[in-house]
Design a protein around this motif. Structure first.
Motif, PDB file in Angstrom:
ATOM      1  N   TYR A 174       0.827  -1.212   0.000  1.00  0.00           N
ATOM      2  CA  TYR A 174       0.000   0.000   0.000  1.00  0.00           C
ATOM      3  C   TYR A 174       0.856   1.253   0.000  1.00  0.00           C
ATOM      4  O   TYR A 174       1.705   1.447   0.877  1.00  0.00           O
ATOM      5  N   LYS A 230      -2.649   3.292  -5.670  1.00  0.00           N
ATOM      6  CA  LYS A 230      -2.650   2.977  -4.242  1.00  0.00           C
ATOM      7  C   LYS A 230      -1.861   1.719  -3.898  1.00  0.00           C
ATOM      8  O   LYS A 230      -1.389   1.595  -2.774  1.00  0.00           O
ATOM      9  N   TRP A 231      -1.741   0.787  -4.839  1.00  0.00           N
ATOM     10  CA  TRP A 231      -1.168  -0.521  -4.551  1.00  0.00           C
ATOM     11  C   TRP A 231      -0.148  -0.913  -5.607  1.00  0.00           C
ATOM     12  O   TRP A 231      -0.356  -0.681  -6.787  1.00  0.00           O
TER      13      TRP A 231
END
Length: 156
Positions: free
Chosen positions: A8, A78-79
């Motif tokens: 993350y 985000k990832w």
């Protein structure tokens, strides 16, 4: 079906959670504040429509500890996802069954930086993920940023 280490790097909506993420990133010297083991599978949404779903396993401070839940890790802002070939879904499920519901280990997170003894009955995210991947109890040594380096595919 594919299995990933998801890292993350996003920005939480909640101010307190953004502060938590920032503190973890600062002390672990990297861009990641959390990690998950992800089992990606295709789920039928219509007669001919299949879409990926992501069953995510980890220990999360936001959820209070070890849990499995569906998270959309497809958002690359985000990832980051690292494919894992060295673990199977039954291995993940077996470790999850042994640790499900265990509390989040804040002291263990601090232990990475300050050498504080960790609590064996609690887990932080990278500790849980490493233990599940390796079948060990040595995950307390690693942050999400260190796992990113360990499991980054080789560039040969």
């Amino acid at each position: 079906m594919a299995i990933y280490l998801a890292l993350y790097k996003g920005k939480a909506k909640n101010r307190f959670e953004r502060l938590q993420d920032s503190i973890i990133r600062f002390f672990t010297k990297g861009e990641y504040s959390h990690c998950e083991l992800v089992v990606e599978r295709q789920e039928q949404w219509g007669q001919y429509d299949y879409r990926p779903v992501y069953d995510c396993y980890s220990s999360s401070p936001r959820d209070g500890g070890v849990r499995c839940k569906r998270i959309n890790v497809a958002d690359r802002t985000k990832w980051d996802l690292i494919p894992l070939d060295n673990i199977t879904e039954p291995q993940i499920n077996a470790y999850f069954d042994r640790t499900s519901g265990a509390k989040y280990d804040w002291w263990g997170v601090l232990g990475i930086v300050f050498g504080i003894k960790q609590k064996r009955s609690k887990y932080f995210c990278s500790e849980w993920c490493f233990n599940a991947i390796k079948g060990s109890e040595e995950g307390w040594r690693f942050s999400p940023n260190q796992l990113a380096v360990i499991y980054q595919p080789s560039r040969t």
